[in-house]
Scaffold this motif. Structure first.
Motif, mmCIF file in Angstrom:
data_model
loop_
_atom_site.group_PDB
_atom_site.id
_atom_site.type_symbol
_atom_site.label_atom_id
_atom_site.label_comp_id
_atom_site.label_asym_id
_atom_site.label_seq_id
_atom_site.Cartn_x
_atom_site.Cartn_y
_atom_site.Cartn_z
ATOM 1 N N SER A 381 0.879 -1.181 0.040
ATOM 2 C CA SER A 381 -0.157 0.089 -0.093
ATOM 3 C C SER A 381 0.874 1.343 0.046
ATOM 4 N N PRO A 382 0.297 2.273 -0.458
ATOM 5 C CA PRO A 382 0.969 3.614 -0.736
ATOM 6 C C PRO A 382 1.579 4.055 0.656
ATOM 7 N N GLY A 383 2.828 4.359 0.977
ATOM 8 C CA GLY A 383 3.263 4.958 2.418
ATOM 9 C C GLY A 383 3.872 3.904 3.159
ATOM 10 N N GLY A 384 3.953 2.706 2.586
ATOM 11 C CA GLY A 384 4.453 1.500 3.522
ATOM 12 C C GLY A 384 3.764 0.987 4.681
ATOM 13 N N ALA A 385 2.654 1.340 4.918
ATOM 14 C CA ALA A 385 1.829 1.223 6.146
ATOM 15 C C ALA A 385 1.757 -0.561 6.076
ATOM 16 N N ALA A 386 1.730 -1.130 7.221
ATOM 17 C CA ALA A 386 1.628 -2.552 7.100
ATOM 18 C C ALA A 386 0.078 -2.938 7.034
ATOM 19 N N ARG A 387 -0.334 -3.614 5.965
ATOM 20 C CA ARG A 387 -1.519 -4.100 5.835
ATOM 21 C C ARG A 387 -1.700 -5.532 5.436
ATOM 22 N N TRP A 388 -2.672 -6.153 5.894
ATOM 23 C CA TRP A 388 -2.701 -7.710 5.498
ATOM 24 C C TRP A 388 -4.195 -7.962 4.879
ATOM 25 N N VAL A 389 -4.354 -8.731 3.954
ATOM 26 C CA VAL A 389 -5.822 -8.975 3.195
ATOM 27 C C VAL A 389 -6.041 -10.701 3.435
ATOM 28 N N MET A 390 -7.270 -11.063 3.332
ATOM 29 C CA MET A 390 -7.568 -12.329 3.313
ATOM 30 C C MET A 390 -8.550 -12.629 1.791
ATOM 31 N N VAL A 391 -8.214 -13.513 1.174
ATOM 32 C CA VAL A 391 -8.893 -13.444 -0.067
ATOM 33 C C VAL A 391 -9.452 -15.004 -0.408
ATOM 34 N N SER A 392 -10.600 -14.847 -0.749
ATOM 35 C CA SER A 392 -11.330 -16.176 -1.391
ATOM 36 C C SER A 392 -11.927 -16.190 -2.747
#
Length: 680
Positions: A381-392
């Protein structure tokens, strides 16, 4: 006929009375009737000839129209009736010239003329009986003419050649039983034909049906009247011929006038009815389509509302895994508009600076075109913030089985991960705090005699410099160990104290002043504080210690120089935000210390608050500075987390609750109560 006929005929008569052409034709017919009435008194033979020739002329005109429209006429009934008229016309013509007194046929007599009449009426009755049964069946014109030819041949052979037809009229006696029975039969046939015609009324244009029905219905009284005369030149015979004129006139109006004035009403009525039925069907389809469209719009609006309410975002890909459609929620997680992500793949969303987690499993499922559920990976993500997603996702195929791509959902689990991480960190810190606190007390007890006795011993060995050096080393080591234990106890938060709420603005200025001598010129320091920040639930001393530890950590992360930014602002958490954060609703002050240094990877970031964990060389750090920060903030009822990207820098973010007088964790004088469990 009795049940439906009156209601059907009354509107027809009403329309006829409004039809000027019909009224003018009717007036001409009445004039003709008047002329024939005068003529019948003076010359019956001429009257009879005129009547029959009128019928012959109408019959042949109907035949001419039917013959010339045989390929386009959409009414099998009218086509059959029209093509059957030549036989009736020929028999009526022979009947007219064989009438007694005409002397056209040498040995013609009243009996022979009457036999020809019966043959004509028999053929006419057969035609009108068969015609309603042929409304759905079209006979070829040649077949109809052949049937007529056969009927005429039988009639001529039975009358003129073999003389096998029974007598119909005997001079001096009158009509025979055969003639009377035949007329009754023809009258009954006319009634049956009318009943059959009523059953097929929807096959006709209303005007044509009404006139045809009336023309056939008049055959019944006509034939009954022809059973009552004794003299071929008598009044009853004349009355029957007047009814015959009226019957043929109605047929003339039904077929000839309609064909000449409104040809499409006759020749293409069934086609027009089909068009009307098709138009009605189309209207019904349009209504159905409008209803279905409204239902689809309502369903679409309902699903759109559900999509907008959902925290997940939805996507579709093509067969190569490229995004072809994304819901608006994608922008909240990725920081980029949905249109910007079109053409991207899942691999383009992966943050390569963090562990891939389930991404290899996702790649394998996409390669095998298999469905997948609840696979998580770090999101770039822009800015390098830590993010996680879960996909199905699940694969899509068309009707022929061709693979079209994938359709699925993505959930942003960053807040959930952070909450789980914070809970894990809290449990770890609580366990370590209890362990380290106990150890620190025991070690402090052991260090006390080391420091005290070494200090006492130094005063008594002034002349022995070598021993003096040994004692100094022992004393300094004990002091340093005690300092470390003090930090450990600060982390463990086992002591209890009362102190006023901390002023963040004063603490920031104090920490910057204390850190200034050790700050190299290559590091630029910026402080941006919101005016009027409320006091927080930790003391000014604790605030200063937290800031000093974070400033020193940022300094060490920028060996080549950079920018150190300290920002603070007020914020209010709502009840709807609490599931995403470990803190409850209320007023907070957010403090952020950001550097532009080397940053850290995900594994380091997850352990950064662990006691005694450090990335510095041996002897350069104890690994307790950030642990102390964590302990002070958590014991003050706040929360601290870190966001970092290798090569871009690190941000330590702290949310501290404000401290209104008399609030939780305070005395009645506004003093904060600190210690194990305070503010938790």
């Amino acid at each position: 006929m009795s049940g439906t006929q009156p209601s059907a005929i009354r509107p027809m008569f009403a329309r006829w009375l409004r039809d000027r052409s019909f009224l003018s034709g009717l007036a001409a017919l009445l004039v003709l009737m008047a002329v024939l009435t005068v003529l019948v008194r003076h010359n019956y033979l001429l009257f009879h000839l005129c009547v029959e020739m009128f019928a012959v002329a109408i019959s042949m005109t109907i035949f001419t129209i039917a013959w010339n429209t045989r390929d386009t006429n959409q009414s099998p009934f009218l086509a059959f009736v029209g093509l059957s008229m030549p036989g009736i016309a020929l028999l009526d013509l022979l009947h007219a010239i064989a009438f007694p007194g005409m002397n056209v046929i040498g040995e013609a007599s009243a009996n022979q003329s009457t036999q020809l009449w019966i043959a004509a009426r028999g053929l006419q009755a057969a035609v009108f009986l068969a015609a309603p049964l042929l409304t759905e069946t079209r006979l070829r014109a040649g077949d109809v003419l052949l049937i007529q030819a056969a009927a005429l041949a039988c009639a001529f052979l039975s009358i003129f050649t073999f003389g096998i037809m029974p007598d119909a009229f005997v001079p001096g006696v009158g009509l025979t039983s055969f003639k009377i029975a035949a007329e009754y039969t023809f009258s009954a046939a006319a009634v049956v034909a009318c009943l059959l015609l009523c059953g097929k009324r929807r096959q006709f244009e209303p005007r044509v049906f009404g006139l045809t029905f009336a023309g056939i219905a008049l055959l019944a009284p006509q034939e009954l009247i022809f059973t009552l005369y004794d003299d071929p030149h008598g009044a009853m015979n004349a009355l029957g011929h007047f009814i015959k004129i009226l019957s043929f006139y109605l047929l003339y109006r039904a077929i000839i006038v309609t064909a000449l004035r409104n040809p499409y009403d006759l020749a293409f009525y069934r086609m027009r009815r089909s068009e009307e039925a098709l138009r009605d069907h189309l209207s019904g389809l349009e209504t159905l389509i409008a209803t279905r469209t409204a239902e689809l719009r309502e369903s679409e609006a309902r699903w759109r509302a559900l999509l907008e309410c959902s925290n997940d975002w939805f996507w579709e890909t093509d067969e190569r895994g490229r995004f072809t459609a994304l819901s608006p929620r994608a922008q909240e997680s990725t920081g980029r508009g949905g249109a910007e992500l079109l053409g991207f793949t899942h691999a383009d969303l992966l943050d390569r600076n963090r562990p891939e987690e389930d991404f290899p499993v996702l790649t394998e499922a996409l390669h095998r075109r298999e469905p997948f559920r609840r696979l998580s990976f770090p999101l770039a993500s822009p800015g390098g913030a830590a993010r996680w997603v879960m996909v199905s996702g699940t694969p899509r195929y068309d009707g022929s089985g061709t693979f079209l791509g994938y359709r699925g959902t993505t959930s942003d689990i960053s807040a959930r991960r952070q909450s789980a991480e914070a809970a894990r960190q809290k449990q770890t810190m609580a366990a370590l705090g209890s362990l380290v606190g106990g150890l620190a007390h025991e070690i402090n007890n052991l260090l006390q005699p080391v420091i005290s006795l070494s200090d006492l011993a130094r005063g008594r060995v002034e002349e022995d410099r070598k021993l003096q050096a040994y004692l100094n080393a022992i004393h300094d080591s004990g002091v340093k160990a005690r300092t470390i234990m003090r930090d450990v106890l600060q982390f463990a938060r086992v002591e209890v104290a009362e102190s006023p709420p901390g002023n963040l603005e004063e603490a920031v200025h104090s920490a910057l002043e204390l850190a200034a001598p050790s700050m190299p010129p290559s590091i630029e320091t910026r402080a941006r504080l919101e005016p009027g920040l409320a006091p927080v639930t930790i003391t000014a001393t604790e605030l200063t210690q937290v800031l000093l530890n974070l400033i020193q950590n940022a300094r060490d992360a920028m060996p080549q120089g950079g920018t150190l930014a300290i920002n603070a602002l007020s914020l209010t958490r709502k009840e709807r935000d609490t599931p995403l954060h470990p803190l409850g609703e209320g007023r907070y002050v957010r403090l952020a210390v950001t550097d532009t240094g080397t940053g850290m990877d995900e594994a380091t970031r997850q352990r950064v608050f662990d006691p005694f964990f450090t990335t510095k060389p041996v002897g350069k750090g104890t690994g307790l500075g950030l642990s102390v920060v964590y302990g002070i903030v958590r014991n003050g009822g706040g929360d601290v987390w870190v966001e970092s990207t290798p090569g871009r820098g690190t941000s330590f973010i702290i949310d501290l609750p404000t401290a209104p007088p008399g609030g939780p964790g305070q005395t009645t004088d506004g003093m904060l109560v600190h210690g194990e469990g305070a503010g938790r």
